[in-house]
Design an enzyme around this catalytic site. Structure first.
Site, mmCIF file in Angstrom:
data_model
loop_
_atom_site.group_PDB
_atom_site.id
_atom_site.type_symbol
_atom_site.label_atom_id
_atom_site.label_comp_id
_atom_site.label_asym_id
_atom_site.label_seq_id
_atom_site.Cartn_x
_atom_site.Cartn_y
_atom_site.Cartn_z
ATOM 1 N N ASN A 1 0.783 4.271 0.885
ATOM 2 C CA ASN A 1 0.898 5.201 2.011
ATOM 3 C C ASN A 1 1.416 4.537 3.290
ATOM 4 O OD1 ASN A 1 -1.372 3.785 2.716
ATOM 5 N ND2 ASN A 1 -2.628 5.568 3.175
ATOM 6 N N CYS A 2 1.872 3.290 3.196
ATOM 7 C CA CYS A 2 2.419 2.561 4.342
ATOM 8 C C CYS A 2 3.888 2.945 4.534
ATOM 9 C CB CYS A 2 2.284 1.056 4.087
ATOM 10 S SG CYS A 2 3.196 0.017 5.239
ATOM 11 N N ASN A 3 4.260 3.314 5.746
ATOM 12 C CA ASN A 3 5.636 3.731 6.014
ATOM 13 C C ASN A 3 6.649 2.622 5.743
ATOM 14 O OD1 ASN A 3 4.914 6.332 6.702
ATOM 15 N ND2 ASN A 3 4.678 5.850 8.868
ATOM 16 N N LYS B 1 7.087 2.425 2.065
ATOM 17 C CA LYS B 1 7.886 3.574 1.615
ATOM 18 C C LYS B 1 9.365 3.346 1.889
ATOM 19 C CE LYS B 1 4.275 7.039 2.232
ATOM 20 N NZ LYS B 1 3.799 8.164 3.056
ATOM 21 N N ILE C 1 0.879 -1.168 0.000
ATOM 22 C CA ILE C 1 0.000 0.000 0.000
ATOM 23 C C ILE C 1 0.913 1.213 0.000
ATOM 24 C CG2 ILE C 1 -1.752 1.256 1.314
ATOM 25 C CD1 ILE C 1 -2.526 -1.515 2.516
#
Length: 116
Positions: free
Chosen positions: A8-10, A13, A6
């Site tokens: 927007n998952c840190n 990223k 996903i």
């Protein structure tokens, strides 16, 4: 190579940043935008075990009713939950030629897996 996660998952990223920094080419598959098939989830379950795929430390898992959590005690229940709530899948999952080569982000593990 395909990175599943996903955007927007840190953790995702961090993994993507690491891969880009080390010039590792990949395609990104966002569960939220593209979904995931039962067949893919079952294949991964056979490779790494459904218990490894369900992220029980994440917010999505913790927000589930206790009854729903208690029902996840076999592959078919886990696959159904992961298909319905893709955020519960541990991420990122990295697949090369149909084989899971990494699950989650661990810099030391990535150094081994992606050593040139």
């Amino acid at each position: 190579m395909i990175i599943y996660g996903i955007k927007n998952c840190n953790t995702v990223k961090s993994a993507l940043d690491w891969l880009k920094k080390h010039n590792v080419e990949f395609e990104f598959h966002d569960y939220k935008a593209k979904g995931i098939t039962d067949a893919k989830l079952k294949d991964w379950s056979k490779q790494v075990g459904w218990e490894s795929l369900v992220n029980k430390r994440g917010t999505t898992w913790r927000q589930l009713d206790e009854a729903v959590q208690a029902n996840v005690k076999n592959e078919s229940a886990a696959v159904a939950l992961m298909k319905e709530k893709t955020s519960v899948i541990k991420r990122p999952l990295i697949e090369r030629e149909g084989k899971v080569i990494a699950l989650g982000f661990d810099e030391q593990e990535y150094k081994k897996v992606f050593a040139k």
